[in-house]
Design an enzyme around this catalytic site. Structure first.
Site, PDB file in Angstrom:
ATOM      1  CB  ALA A  61      -7.969  -2.365  11.598  1.00 39.72           C
ATOM      2  CD  GLU A 123     -11.350  -8.850  10.688  1.00 41.28           C
ATOM      3  OE1 GLU A 123     -11.993  -9.646   9.951  1.00 41.28           O
ATOM      4  OE2 GLU A 123     -11.867  -7.844  11.212  1.00 41.28           O
TER       5      GLU A 123
HETATM    6  C1  LIG Z   1      -6.436  -3.997  16.556  1.00 40.74           C
HETATM    7  C2  LIG Z   1      -7.321  -4.570  15.559  1.00 40.74           C
HETATM    8  C3  LIG Z   1      -8.629  -4.892  16.088  1.00 40.74           C
HETATM    9  C4  LIG Z   1      -9.617  -5.309  15.345  1.00 40.74           C
HETATM   10  C5  LIG Z   1      -9.630  -6.175  14.195  1.00 40.74           C
HETATM   11  C6  LIG Z   1      -9.781  -5.513  12.916  1.00 40.74           C
HETATM   12  C7  LIG Z   1      -8.931  -5.915  11.962  1.00 40.74           C
HETATM   13  C8  LIG Z   1      -9.053  -5.447  10.604  1.00 40.74           C
HETATM   14  O1  LIG Z   1      -9.946  -4.731  10.211  1.00 40.74           O
HETATM   15  S1  LIG Z   1      -7.819  -5.974   9.607  1.00 40.74           S
HETATM   16  C9  LIG Z   1      -8.235  -5.293   8.039  1.00 40.74           C
HETATM   17  C10 LIG Z   1      -9.336  -6.061   7.413  1.00 40.74           C
HETATM   18  N1  LIG Z   1      -9.592  -5.555   6.094  1.00 40.74           N
HETATM   19  C11 LIG Z   1      -9.124  -6.140   5.019  1.00 40.74           C
HETATM   20  O2  LIG Z   1      -8.479  -7.145   5.065  1.00 40.74           O
HETATM   21  C12 LIG Z   1      -9.425  -5.472   3.723  1.00 40.74           C
HETATM   22  C13 LIG Z   1      -8.174  -5.221   2.974  1.00 40.74           C
HETATM   23  N2  LIG Z   1      -8.422  -4.476   1.739  1.00 40.74           N
HETATM   24  C14 LIG Z   1      -8.972  -5.044   0.656  1.00 40.74           C
HETATM   25  O3  LIG Z   1      -9.398  -6.173   0.639  1.00 40.74           O
HETATM   26  C15 LIG Z   1      -9.025  -4.198  -0.575  1.00 40.74           C
HETATM   27  O4  LIG Z   1      -8.043  -3.211  -0.452  1.00 40.74           O
HETATM   28  C16 LIG Z   1     -10.386  -3.504  -0.816  1.00 40.74           C
HETATM   29  C17 LIG Z   1     -11.428  -4.571  -1.195  1.00 40.74           C
HETATM   30  C18 LIG Z   1     -10.855  -2.723   0.381  1.00 40.74           C
HETATM   31  C19 LIG Z   1     -10.228  -2.517  -2.013  1.00 40.74           C
HETATM   32  O5  LIG Z   1      -9.683  -3.223  -3.126  1.00 40.74           O
HETATM   33  P1  LIG Z   1      -9.089  -2.432  -4.387  1.00 40.74           P
HETATM   34  O6  LIG Z   1     -10.022  -1.387  -4.796  1.00 40.74           O
HETATM   35  O7  LIG Z   1      -8.689  -3.459  -5.362  1.00 40.74           O
HETATM   36  O8  LIG Z   1      -7.808  -1.669  -3.845  1.00 40.74           O
HETATM   37  P2  LIG Z   1      -6.426  -2.232  -3.324  1.00 40.74           P
HETATM   38  O9  LIG Z   1      -6.595  -3.548  -2.688  1.00 40.74           O
HETATM   39  O10 LIG Z   1      -5.417  -2.118  -4.390  1.00 40.74           O
HETATM   40  O11 LIG Z   1      -6.092  -1.204  -2.151  1.00 40.74           O
HETATM   41  C20 LIG Z   1      -5.823   0.162  -2.440  1.00 40.74           C
HETATM   42  C21 LIG Z   1      -4.788   0.652  -1.467  1.00 40.74           C
HETATM   43  O12 LIG Z   1      -5.344   0.643  -0.155  1.00 40.74           O
HETATM   44  C22 LIG Z   1      -4.505  -0.074   0.720  1.00 40.74           C
HETATM   45  N3  LIG Z   1      -5.358  -0.742   1.718  1.00 40.74           N
HETATM   46  C23 LIG Z   1      -6.444  -1.472   1.491  1.00 40.74           C
HETATM   47  N4  LIG Z   1      -6.992  -1.876   2.644  1.00 40.74           N
HETATM   48  C24 LIG Z   1      -6.225  -1.378   3.624  1.00 40.74           C
HETATM   49  C25 LIG Z   1      -6.279  -1.458   5.038  1.00 40.74           C
HETATM   50  N5  LIG Z   1      -7.257  -2.101   5.673  1.00 40.74           N
HETATM   51  N6  LIG Z   1      -5.330  -0.832   5.728  1.00 40.74           N
HETATM   52  C26 LIG Z   1      -4.337  -0.143   5.107  1.00 40.74           C
HETATM   53  N7  LIG Z   1      -4.238  -0.030   3.762  1.00 40.74           N
HETATM   54  C27 LIG Z   1      -5.178  -0.655   3.038  1.00 40.74           C
HETATM   55  C28 LIG Z   1      -3.789  -1.073  -0.171  1.00 40.74           C
HETATM   56  O13 LIG Z   1      -2.618  -1.514   0.430  1.00 40.74           O
HETATM   57  C29 LIG Z   1      -3.562  -0.240  -1.417  1.00 40.74           C
HETATM   58  O14 LIG Z   1      -2.468   0.589  -1.186  1.00 40.74           O
HETATM   59  P3  LIG Z   1      -1.046   0.239  -1.786  1.00 40.74           P
HETATM   60  O15 LIG Z   1      -1.248  -0.040  -3.241  1.00 40.74           O
HETATM   61  O16 LIG Z   1      -0.221   1.419  -1.486  1.00 40.74           O
HETATM   62  O17 LIG Z   1      -0.571  -0.991  -1.056  1.00 40.74           O
END
Ligand SMILES: CC/C=C\C/C=C/C(=O)SCCNC(=O)CCNC(=O)[C@H](O)C(C)(C)COP(=O)(O)OP(=O)(O)OC[C@H]1O[C@@H](n2cnc3c(N)ncnc32)[C@H](O)[C@@H]1OP(=O)(O)O
Length: 719
Positions: A61, A123
């Site tokens: 998400a 999550e």
């Molecule tokens: C109403 C909800 C109902 C259902 C439940 C569902 C809930 C969810 O899905 S919550 C989200 C769960 N997902 C995560 O926790 C994953 C989070 N992301 C990561 O672990 C990592 O970003 C990655 C493994 C996907 C990639 O790693 P890497 O290549 O090292 O990149 P970065 O971590 O530096 O991320 C790059 C950039 O993307 C932004 N970002 C990453 N994930 C998300 C996200 N899920 N939503 C929004 N933005 C995300 C991250 O912040 C970085 O951007 P900034 O540098 O500008 O902050």
């Protein structure tokens, strides 16, 4: 956004497009709903593949949307529509399938993963639970124990483990989308009923009650007050004991509580703060995006004590070639053995070959002549470090970066002793250096942006949370720790016990209270520093004046313990007693309590009742107040930097977001009011005097933490 194409004539290919991680924003969800409908209504399409652009399936998400009014189609019915489809839908998983991304894949009928892909339901680390059906589908697919493990820890699994667990149906080393399309063609027309996970019961599990009781107990213990892991267990329990529809209702109820909680806000703040600190900036205007790091192929470590050994391991594990220097032969041999052992154990844990050949050991500093970067890790003594830096300046090739591992010494003074001060930065590692996440990269006024960029990049390579900070006594972390520890000492003088103070802090969420932590790190460390500062005097004087040093309140309690040879765990005695030197179980020590009684009597102090609230307010608000001074002085670029340092290096509970986030949650006006209250009671304690930045922020209406940066700039320009 989601793009639709027809491939191999009869496969509808849906590609999620939302860089950088294809998060499920409102637009992506809308795109999925539209394209799935298009594929299902096209009579020429026999099966469907869902993939993500740029080698990543989906990062879940869109976390940024959580703090706004959510619009667009909700996830649950979207995933349900995929699962109920009458054509097979195959997820082609490259890169990551995390959170909502994996929940989307679990709604598909089949999952094909690339061998390098990672899958998980993280999550819980954002203060949430997998509430798009993940908590209900995963236990049905892989069984309750494995699902509990994944959902309560949030850990990511490799494609190989996912295959073994039954999360994915096939793993490929080749083009995942091509493999998924081929697979989709092969299953077209097959019955889909057995593939709809929500229609299955959970695999049978003997003695379910005992299992949940045991897991709940473990989770409560490790959660240290965090509520999401507990809600995760409750949601999986619903999957194991209720029909799917009722389980989904329970998942929704639990998520509703978590979603708006302060803990979820704190944890999501930490997620973005950790990424924000990589975008460092210096007061000179130099920044991460305009400063190019130098390539580092070969590094050296000087001094192979505890810190030097850990740093060598951390460097070697990144694949760098490392020259490890220790002048004494016996110590060099001991270090070699210890480093090899650490490398072997680390490699075993990661299932890779140990980088033993990556380290060359030498007694001669000349061996570092051709390295790109040196980390000096000799004893914490400015004269010794200066000598080493002068030797290094003579020996190293031009342009070699000289880094000092120091926890408190003046990086600028050291730099000024070298011909090229622009090449000098501090790298403050935390023990054990190959394990601890935090690295403070300390720049002096003369450090070049390139030197900072190189140290920051190296920190990232070593897997550290690297934070660039200015040069001052104790940098950020230890500077803030000082008033925290001093307040704890003052509380003992006034009637508290180490047990009471530690209990209050541990209930707050620290893994260890201040006294247990001091026993672990060694009381002699602070004693040495206080001696160096001229604060330590013979303990025979009594009365109030004996507790005023250099014009401010001072507690000699720590010095008196050291004079008794009580250095903490290593001597078996400190603020607690231990079964034997080196033992870790802290026990109540009657000696310490009679010592405290005698000390109070000697100084005419009358013990009073102190409650947990006072302990927290005095210790934590003193620490936070120092954080405001640090921001005002420009030593940390923003509150996120301080919070990342405290969460990753000082045990601050992550679900409370870090000290500055905590102050923001408590309310700046309240923090100010309590500091003023305690300052009135203890006027001889300067660190209780509210920082002028805190006062100015409150006077300007207490802006929310994400606006502090702007407010600080504005307030500074008004000065
Ligand atoms: C109403 C909800 C109902 C259902 C439940 C569902 C809930 C969810 O899905 S919550 C989200 C769960 N997902 C995560 O926790 C994953 C989070 N992301 C990561 O672990 C990592 O970003 C990655 C493994 C996907 C990639 O790693 P890497 O290549 O090292 O990149 P970065 O971590 O530096 O991320 C790059 C950039 O993307 C932004 N970002 C990453 N994930 C998300 C996200 N899920 N939503 C929004 N933005 C995300 C991250 O912040 C970085 O951007 P900034 O540098 O500008 O902050």
């Amino acid at each position: 956004m989601a793009e639709y194409n027809r491939v191999s004539e009869c496969v509808g290919l849906i590609t999620l497009r939302n860089p950088p991680v294809n998060a499920l924003s409102a637009a992506v969800r809308q795109g999925i709903v539209d394209t799935v409908q298009r594929a299902l209504s096209d009579p020429n399409v026999k099966s469907v593949v869902i993939c993500g652009q740029n080698g990543i399936f989906c990062g879940g998400a869109d976390i940024k949307e959580f703090r706004s009014n959510m619009t667009g189609p909700p996830l649950i019915p979207m995933i349900h529509a995929i699962e109920s489809a009458n054509k097979p839908v195959v997820a082609a998983i490259e890169g990551s399938a995390l959170g909502g991304g994996l929940e989307l894949a679990l709604g598909c009928h089949y999952r094909i993963a690339h061998s390098k892909a990672r899958l998980g339901l993280p999550e819980v680390s954002l203060g949430l639970l997998p509430a798009a059906g993940g908590s209900q589908r995963l236990p049905r697919l892989i069984g309750v124990p494995a699902a509990l493990n994944l959902i309560t820890t949030g850990r990511h699994v490799t494609a190989a483990e996912a295959l073994q667990l039954g999360i994915v149906d096939q793993v490929t080393d080749h083009n995942t989308v091509a493999a998924a399309v081929k697979f989709a063609l092969s299953v077209a027309g097959r019955s889909l009923d057995p593939r709809r996970i929500s229609t299955h019961p959970c695999p049978q599990q003997p003695d379910l009650d005992a299992l949940f009781e045991e897991v709940m107990q473990k989770v409560r213990q490790s959660a240290r007050g965090a509520i999401a892991p507990i809600a995760c267990v409750q949601a999986v329990r619903a999957a194991a004991t209720l029909p799917y529809a009722q389980g989904m209702e329970r998942e929704r109820e639990l998520m509703a509580t978590l979603f708006t909680s302060g803990q979820a806000r704190a944890l999501q703040y930490c997620f973005f703060a950790e990424r924000a600190v990589g975008r460092w900036r210096m007061p000179s205007g130099a920044r991460w995006d305009t400063s190019k790091p130098r390539p580092v192929h070969k590094a050296a470590v000087i001094g192979l004590g505890t810190m030097g050994r850990g740093i060598t391991v951390a460097l070697a594990q990144t694949g760098l070639s490392v020259i490890a220097v220790e002048t004494q032969e016996k110590q060099l041999m001991e270090a070699k053995q210890a480093i090899s052992g650490m490398l072997e154990r680390g490699a075993k844990g990661r299932g890779v070959a140990p980088a033993l050949d990556g380290v060359i050991y030498s007694q001669n500093i000349q061996a570092v002549a051709d390295v790109d970067l040196v980390i000096e890790a000799v004893f914490e003594d400015i004269a010794l470090k200066t000598k080493v830096f002068q030797q290094l300046s003579a020996v190293c090739k031009p342009g070699t970066l000289l880094c000092t591992n120091t926890s408190a010494l003046d990086v600028d003074q050291l730099a000024s002793e070298t011909p090229n001060p622009e090449l000098v930065v501090g790298m403050h590692f935390f023990a054990p250096a190959h394990v601890m996440k935090l690295l403070e990269v300390v720049y002096g006024p003369r450090s070049s942006p390139q030197a900072v960029a190189t140290a920051m990049q190296l920190g990232k390579k070593m897997g550290k949370a690297s934070v660039a900070v200015g040069n001052c006594r104790g940098f950020v972390g230890n500077r803030m720790l000082k008033p925290y520890i001093e307040e704890a000492f003052f509380l003992l003088e006034e009637g508290a016990t180490p047990e009471l103070v530690d209990q209050a802090l541990e209930e707050f969420g620290f893994p260890m209270g201040v006294f247990r932590m001091s026993d672990l790190s060694g009381l002699d460390v602070g004693w040495r520093v206080r001696k160096g500062d001229g604060l330590v005097e013979p303990g025979t004087a009594s009365g109030r004046s004996a507790r005023i040093r250099q014009g401010r309140r001072y507690s000699p309690l720590g010095d008196l313990l050291c004079e008794e040879g009580r250095f903490g765990q290593k001597t078996g005695r400190g603020w607690y007693q231990y079964d034997k030197p080196g033992s870790r179980v802290a026990r109540f020590d009657p000696w310490l309590h009679s010592f405290l009684g005698a000390y109070r009597a000697q100084h005419g102090l009358v013990a009073r009742r102190i409650d947990h609230q006072e302990v927290l307010e005095r210790c934590l608000y003193a620490l936070i107040n120092e954080g405001f001074h640090i921001l005002d002085d420009g030593i940390a670029a923003g509150p996120e930097d301080i919070d990342v340092i405290y969460v990753s290096g000082y045990g601050w509970p992550r679900h409370r977001g870090g000290p500055m986030f905590y102050a923001n949650m408590v309310g700046l006006a309240k923090v100010l009011e309590r500091l003023e209250h305690y300052q009135q009671l203890h006027p001889e304690v300067p660190h209780l005097q509210p920082s002028s930045l805190l006062r100015r922020l409150v006077a300007s209406g207490s802006p929310p933490i994400h606006k502090w940066g702007e407010a600080i700039k504005k307030l500074h320009s008004q000065l």
